[in-house]
Design a protein around this motif. Sequence first.
Motif, PDB file in Angstrom:
ATOM      1  N   GLU A 165     -26.171  -7.799  12.106  1.00  0.00           N
ATOM      2  CA  GLU A 165     -25.463  -6.623  12.600  1.00  0.00           C
ATOM      3  C   GLU A 165     -24.912  -6.881  14.003  1.00  0.00           C
ATOM      4  N   TYR A 166     -25.710  -7.531  14.817  1.00  0.00           N
ATOM      5  CA  TYR A 166     -25.252  -7.848  16.170  1.00  0.00           C
ATOM      6  C   TYR A 166     -24.026  -8.754  16.136  1.00  0.00           C
ATOM      7  N   LEU A 167     -24.071  -9.751  15.270  1.00  0.00           N
ATOM      8  CA  LEU A 167     -22.940 -10.668  15.162  1.00  0.00           C
ATOM      9  C   LEU A 167     -21.697  -9.949  14.654  1.00  0.00           C
ATOM     10  N   ARG A 168     -21.883  -9.037  13.684  1.00  0.00           N
ATOM     11  CA  ARG A 168     -20.739  -8.325  13.127  1.00  0.00           C
ATOM     12  C   ARG A 168     -20.109  -7.390  14.156  1.00  0.00           C
ATOM     13  N   TYR A 169     -20.935  -6.650  14.871  1.00  0.00           N
ATOM     14  CA  TYR A 169     -20.409  -5.719  15.858  1.00  0.00           C
ATOM     15  C   TYR A 169     -19.820  -6.457  17.064  1.00  0.00           C
ATOM     16  N   GLN A 170     -20.200  -7.702  17.247  1.00  0.00           N
ATOM     17  CA  GLN A 170     -19.641  -8.478  18.353  1.00  0.00           C
ATOM     18  C   GLN A 170     -18.185  -8.830  18.088  1.00  0.00           C
ATOM     19  N   ILE A 171     -17.799  -8.878  16.806  1.00  0.00           N
ATOM     20  CA  ILE A 171     -16.420  -9.219  16.462  1.00  0.00           C
ATOM     21  C   ILE A 171     -15.467  -8.101  16.877  1.00  0.00           C
ATOM     22  N   ASN A 172     -15.857  -6.843  16.665  1.00  0.00           N
ATOM     23  CA  ASN A 172     -14.958  -5.720  16.907  1.00  0.00           C
ATOM     24  C   ASN A 172     -14.418  -5.683  18.343  1.00  0.00           C
ATOM     25  N   PRO A 173     -15.269  -5.712  19.382  1.00  0.00           N
ATOM     26  CA  PRO A 173     -14.713  -5.731  20.753  1.00  0.00           C
ATOM     27  C   PRO A 173     -13.839  -6.948  21.018  1.00  0.00           C
ATOM     28  N   HIS A 174     -14.232  -8.079  20.431  1.00  0.00           N
ATOM     29  CA  HIS A 174     -13.455  -9.304  20.623  1.00  0.00           C
ATOM     30  C   HIS A 174     -12.061  -9.141  20.029  1.00  0.00           C
TER      31      HIS A 174
ATOM     32  N   ILE B 218     -10.496  -6.216  19.322  1.00  0.00           N
ATOM     33  CA  ILE B 218      -9.799  -5.135  20.016  1.00  0.00           C
ATOM     34  C   ILE B 218      -9.221  -5.633  21.332  1.00  0.00           C
ATOM     35  N   MET B 219      -9.982  -6.471  22.022  1.00  0.00           N
ATOM     36  CA  MET B 219      -9.499  -7.008  23.300  1.00  0.00           C
ATOM     37  C   MET B 219      -8.216  -7.801  23.096  1.00  0.00           C
ATOM     38  N   ASN B 220      -8.171  -8.657  22.089  1.00  0.00           N
ATOM     39  CA  ASN B 220      -6.971  -9.452  21.841  1.00  0.00           C
ATOM     40  C   ASN B 220      -5.793  -8.578  21.421  1.00  0.00           C
ATOM     41  N   THR B 221      -6.064  -7.569  20.591  1.00  0.00           N
ATOM     42  CA  THR B 221      -4.986  -6.691  20.123  1.00  0.00           C
ATOM     43  C   THR B 221      -4.407  -5.867  21.261  1.00  0.00           C
ATOM     44  N   LEU B 222      -5.252  -5.345  22.137  1.00  0.00           N
ATOM     45  CA  LEU B 222      -4.767  -4.580  23.295  1.00  0.00           C
ATOM     46  C   LEU B 222      -3.914  -5.447  24.221  1.00  0.00           C
ATOM     47  N   ASN B 223      -4.277  -6.699  24.353  1.00  0.00           N
ATOM     48  CA  ASN B 223      -3.459  -7.616  25.156  1.00  0.00           C
ATOM     49  C   ASN B 223      -2.068  -7.774  24.552  1.00  0.00           C
ATOM     50  N   ASN B 224      -2.017  -7.806  23.218  1.00  0.00           N
ATOM     51  CA  ASN B 224      -0.723  -7.919  22.545  1.00  0.00           C
ATOM     52  C   ASN B 224       0.130  -6.675  22.773  1.00  0.00           C
ATOM     53  N   ILE B 225      -0.483  -5.505  22.642  1.00  0.00           N
ATOM     54  CA  ILE B 225       0.260  -4.251  22.843  1.00  0.00           C
ATOM     55  C   ILE B 225       0.709  -4.124  24.292  1.00  0.00           C
ATOM     56  N   HIS B 226      -0.136  -4.561  25.204  1.00  0.00           N
ATOM     57  CA  HIS B 226       0.229  -4.517  26.625  1.00  0.00           C
ATOM     58  C   HIS B 226       1.470  -5.361  26.895  1.00  0.00           C
TER      59      HIS B 226
ATOM     60  N   ASP C  93      -0.338   1.365  14.258  1.00  0.00           N
ATOM     61  CA  ASP C  93      -0.925   0.352  13.368  1.00  0.00           C
ATOM     62  C   ASP C  93      -2.340  -0.009  13.803  1.00  0.00           C
ATOM     63  N   MET C  94      -2.517  -0.074  15.111  1.00  0.00           N
ATOM     64  CA  MET C  94      -3.841  -0.424  15.614  1.00  0.00           C
ATOM     65  C   MET C  94      -4.857   0.667  15.272  1.00  0.00           C
ATOM     66  N   SER C  95      -4.428   1.935  15.320  1.00  0.00           N
ATOM     67  CA  SER C  95      -5.349   3.020  14.968  1.00  0.00           C
ATOM     68  C   SER C  95      -5.790   2.900  13.512  1.00  0.00           C
ATOM     69  N   ARG C  96      -4.860   2.490  12.631  1.00  0.00           N
ATOM     70  CA  ARG C  96      -5.217   2.292  11.221  1.00  0.00           C
ATOM     71  C   ARG C  96      -6.158   1.093  11.065  1.00  0.00           C
ATOM     72  N   MET C  97      -5.915   0.079  11.868  1.00  0.00           N
ATOM     73  CA  MET C  97      -6.800  -1.085  11.822  1.00  0.00           C
ATOM     74  C   MET C  97      -8.181  -0.732  12.368  1.00  0.00           C
ATOM     75  N   MET C  98      -8.199   0.145  13.366  1.00  0.00           N
ATOM     76  CA  MET C  98      -9.488   0.578  13.907  1.00  0.00           C
ATOM     77  C   MET C  98     -10.295   1.335  12.850  1.00  0.00           C
ATOM     78  N   ARG C  99      -9.584   2.086  12.012  1.00  0.00           N
ATOM     79  CA  ARG C  99     -10.273   2.792  10.933  1.00  0.00           C
ATOM     80  C   ARG C  99     -10.966   1.777  10.010  1.00  0.00           C
ATOM     81  N   TYR C 100     -10.266   0.691   9.748  1.00  0.00           N
ATOM     82  CA  TYR C 100     -10.872  -0.371   8.927  1.00  0.00           C
ATOM     83  C   TYR C 100     -12.097  -0.951   9.621  1.00  0.00           C
TER      84      TYR C 100
END
Length: 372
Positions: free
Chosen positions: A173-182, A184-192, A208-215
Motif C-alpha cells: 500500500e505504501y508503494l502504491r500510494y507513493q506513485i500518486n504524488p510522484h 501528480i507532481m510530473n503532471t502539474l509541471n506539464n500543466i504549468h 483531463d487531469m481531474s478525470r485522471m485524478m478520479r482514476y
Amino acid sequence: MSDYYKQTKQETIIYTIVWFVIFLAPLSEFLVNYDPEHPFWIKNGLLDTWVHMLFFFIAFLIHNHILAPMLVKHKQVTKYIVGCVVVIALFQTVQCIHKPNHQPLGPHPVNAVELEPPPPDGPPPIHRHDITMFILVIMMIGANLGVKTYCQNEEEKKHLAKLKEQSLKQELEYLRYQINPHFIMNTLNNIHALVDIDPEQAKDSIVDMSRMMRYLLYDSDNHCVSLNSAIIFLKKYLNLMKLRYMDTVNINLDVPSSCSEDVALVPLVFIPFVENAFKHGVGIGKPSTIDISIEHKDSRLLFHCHNTKSHAKHEYGGVGLSNVTKRLELIYGSDYSLDINDEDDSYDVRLNLPAKCPEDFKPRTISDKTND
C-alpha cells in the motif's frame, strides 16, 4: 472467532471424544460378560474401573489446563517439573489406597478363592499394578504435552504468517500510494508549462487531469484494474504530454482496441516507464521518438516502451521505476519478467506479466535483486 479460540475449541473437542471412548470401553466389556447370576459383582467391578479412570481424568485436567501451559506458553520449566512431580505423587498415592479388584470383569467363579494372600507385616511391597499405573500416567502426560506443543507451534506459525502478510500488504500500500504524488507532481509541471504557451489548452488539461485524478483515487484503489481502464488512462496521459511538447516528440502508441474485462493488471504499472521516457528521452528543441506497445498474447501481457535519449549519459530510475519493480515482485513473485536495455542513444523496456491478477492475492517477500 480468533485463531487461538478456534484452535482451543478443536483441541477440546478431540479430548472430549477420546475420553468419552475411554470411559465407554469398560461398559462394552460389562455388556459382553454380563452374568445374571452375579450382577452385583460385575456392577461393582465396572464402577471400580470407572473410579480409577476418573483419577486419570482428573490428573489429565490438571496437567492440560494448569501445568502444560506453564511449559508451552510461559516457558516455566521449574514450575512445570515440580507440578508434574506433585500430581504424579498424589495420583500414585490415591491409586495405592484404592487398588482395584484384580479379578476380571466376567462371571465370578463358583468356588472362587482369594487370589492374593493377606499382606505381610512391614511396608507394603510395590505391586505390579502400581508400576503399571505410574507408566500409564507418565505416558498420558507425555502425550498431552506433545499435543499441546504441536497445537501451540501451529498457532504461532499461523500468527507469524498473518503478521508477515499484514506487513507486506502495508508495504505494498505504501508503494502504491507513493506513485500518486510522484505522478501528480510530473503532471502539474506539464500543466504549468502550458499556462504560458496556451492558457486554453492548459484549462483543458486541468479537466483531463481531474478525470485522471478520479482514476488515481478510485479505480487504482483496487489491487488490480482492467486493461481497458489502464489503456484509457495511458491515452489521456499521452494527450496531456503532447500538448506540452507539441511537435518536438513523435509518439507511437500500439494497443488493443478493446479487451475482455477479465484481462487485468496492477494499477499504474506502465506509467512510471512512460514518465521516464518523457523525462529523460525528450530534449528541448530536439526531435525525439517514443514507441509504446501493449499486446495481449497467450494469457500474457507484453508491454514495450522504447525512447531515444536526449543525453548520452543519464541515470534512469528514481521513485517511480524503483517503486513499480518492487510492486511487481510483491504481487507476481517470479511470474513476471522485466528487461531494461540502456544504450547510449536509446532506452528500451520490455515487461511480461500475467493477463490476470491472482484471485487470492497475497503479497510476496521482496528479494534482494534491484531492477532500478
